[in-house]
Design an enzyme around this catalytic site. Structure first.
Site, PDB file in Angstrom:
ATOM      1  N   LYS A 143      41.836  75.105  23.168  1.00  0.00           N
ATOM      2  CA  LYS A 143      42.605  73.864  23.325  1.00  0.00           C
ATOM      3  C   LYS A 143      44.087  74.147  23.083  1.00  0.00           C
ATOM      4  O   LYS A 143      44.462  75.024  22.302  1.00  0.00           O
ATOM      5  CB  LYS A 143      42.082  72.761  22.412  1.00  0.00           C
ATOM      6  CG  LYS A 143      42.249  72.970  20.910  1.00  0.00           C
ATOM      7  CD  LYS A 143      43.535  72.410  20.350  1.00  0.00           C
ATOM      8  CE  LYS A 143      43.636  72.722  18.844  1.00  0.00           C
ATOM      9  NZ  LYS A 143      44.976  72.536  18.285  1.00  0.00           N
TER      10      LYS A 143
ATOM     11  N   ASP B  16      39.243  68.758  15.295  1.00  0.00           N
ATOM     12  CA  ASP B  16      39.444  69.157  16.692  1.00  0.00           C
ATOM     13  C   ASP B  16      38.142  69.203  17.495  1.00  0.00           C
ATOM     14  O   ASP B  16      38.189  69.348  18.722  1.00  0.00           O
ATOM     15  CB  ASP B  16      40.097  70.541  16.764  1.00  0.00           C
ATOM     16  CG  ASP B  16      41.593  70.493  16.511  1.00  0.00           C
ATOM     17  OD1 ASP B  16      42.195  69.414  16.660  1.00  0.00           O
ATOM     18  OD2 ASP B  16      42.162  71.544  16.161  1.00  0.00           O
TER      19      ASP B  16
END
Length: 302
Positions: free
Chosen positions: A15, A142
Site C-alpha cells: 500500500k 492498515d
C-alpha cells in the site's frame, strides 16, 4: 473434508499513502487521520498448503525474510478467524517477502489481509463483511484497506473506509527506501500532536489533485527521526518528469509519480547512479481485481 493435495497462491500488494493528514490525538492515545491509499504492483506472495503437523506453520523467504518476526500477523489472522468465525484446517504457509519491512508500505498488513481474503472466501464471506472488517481492524489499522487493495480514503485510526475511488487511474511510480528503520511510534512521538487538533484539511479537492499534490503530515517528523529520508525526497523531486515526491505512511519508503513509463524508467536509472545502494522499485500504482489476488487458489475441499 480438506484435500490432501491442496495448494494455493495469494498475492499481497504493497500500500502507498498518497496523502496523509493527521487531525489530532485521541483520548486513547491514537491519532485521527485521513489518508488516500492506493496500491502498487509490488507485492509479497503467500504459498499455502495443508499442514502435516496438525498446527499452523509459517516459513519466510525472499529478500526481506531476515528482518521479519516469525510470529507475525499472518498467524494471528488465522487464529483470530478461528475464534471469531469458524474452523480452519491447520495451514502451512511460505511467505515470499518482497516488500521492505517497517517501511511505510504495509507489508505485514497486506500479508494478513491476504490470508483473511482466503479464509473469508472459504466461509462464503466478502472482504467487506462486518465480521471480516472487525477482525482486520482488531489486528492492525492498515489491514482493512488492504483487504481489497483498491484506491480509497481511510479515516479515523485508519479502520473507517470510504467507498472505492472510481476515478483512480494507473500511475507509473518509483519507490525508494534508504534502508533505515523508522519505527512508527517514534515518528508519532516527534509529531507535535497538540498543534494538529482540529486540523484544517482544506487542500486538493479532486482525486487527481490529491494523488499528485497531496501532503503527508508525518513526513517532517519522519525526517527528524531518520535524516536519510530528506535527501531521497529532494532527489526524487528533482528527477525529470516527476510529479512531486512524498513519503508513504511513516516511512522510510519515498515515492515519485510520473505520467509515462518511459519517464519513470529514465528517472530510475538516474536515481540508481546517485544512490546505487538504496532499494528501488520502478513500477506502477494499480487497482487490483479480486481474481488477480487469488492465482491458483482452489477451495479447501471439493
Amino acid at each position: 473434508m480438506a484435500e490432501t493435495g491442496y495448494s494455493a497462491t495469494l498475492i499481497a500488494p504493497a500500500k502507498i499513502n498518497l496523502s496523509l493528514t493527521v487531525l489530532g490525538r485521541r483520548d486513547d492515545g491514537f491519532h485521527d487521520l485521513i489518508s488516500l491509499v492506493a496500491f502498487a504492483d509490488l507485492h509479497d506472495r503467500l504459498s499455502v498448503t495443508l499442514s502435516e503437523t496438525g498446527s499452523d506453520q509459517l516459513t519466510v523467504a525472499g529478500p526481506f525474510a531476515g528482518s521479519l518476526d516469525r510470529d507475525n500477523l499472518v498467524l494471528k489472522a488465522i487464529s483470530a478467524f478461528r475464534k471469531e468465525i469458524g474452523p480452519v484446517p491447520p495451514l502451512s504457509i511460505t511467505l515470499h517477502k518482497a516488500i521492505p519491512v517497517a517501511a511505510g508500505l504495509g507489508g505485514g498488513s497486506a500479508d494478513a489481509a491476504a490470508i483473511l481474503r482466503l479464509l473469508a472466501r472459504e466461509h462464503g464471506l466478502t472482504t467487506m463483511a462486518p465480521s471480516i472488517q472487525a477482525i482486520a481492524a482488531g489486528l492492525g489499522a492498515d489491514i482493512p484497506v488492504c483487504l481489497d487493495s483498491r484506491c480509497r480514503y481511510m479515516r479515523g485510526t485508519g479502520t473507517t473506509l470510504d467507498p472505492e475511488e472510481s476515478g483512480f487511474a494507473r500511475y507509473p511510480a518509483l519507490l525508494v527506501n534508504p534502508g533505515v528503520a523508522v519505527p512508527t511510534g517514534a515518528v508519532f512521538g516527534a509529531l507535535a500532536a497538540e498543534q494538529k487538533a482540529g486540523r484544517d484539511i482544506s487542500g486538493p479537492r479532486s482525486l487527481a489533485e490529491d494523488i499528485v499534490t497531496g501532503r503527508n503530515d508525518l513526513e517532517a517528523p519522519a525526517v527528524a527521526v531518520a535524516p536519510e529520508i530528506g535527501p531521497v525526497l529532494s532527489a526524487l523531486s528533482d528527477l525529470p518528469g516527476a510529479l512531486g515526491a512524498r513519503l508513504s505512511g511513516s516511512g522510510a519508503t519515498c515515492f515519485a509519480l510520473f505520467e509515462t513509463d518511459s519517464e519513470r524508467d529514465r528517472a530510475a536509472e538516474r536515481f540508481r547512479q546517485t544512490y546505487p545502494a538504496y532499494w528501488l522499485h520502478a513500477g506502477a500504482l494499480r487497482n487490483w481485481e479480486m481474481d488477480s489476488l487469488f492465482p491458483q487458489t482452489p477451495a479447501f475441499s471439493g
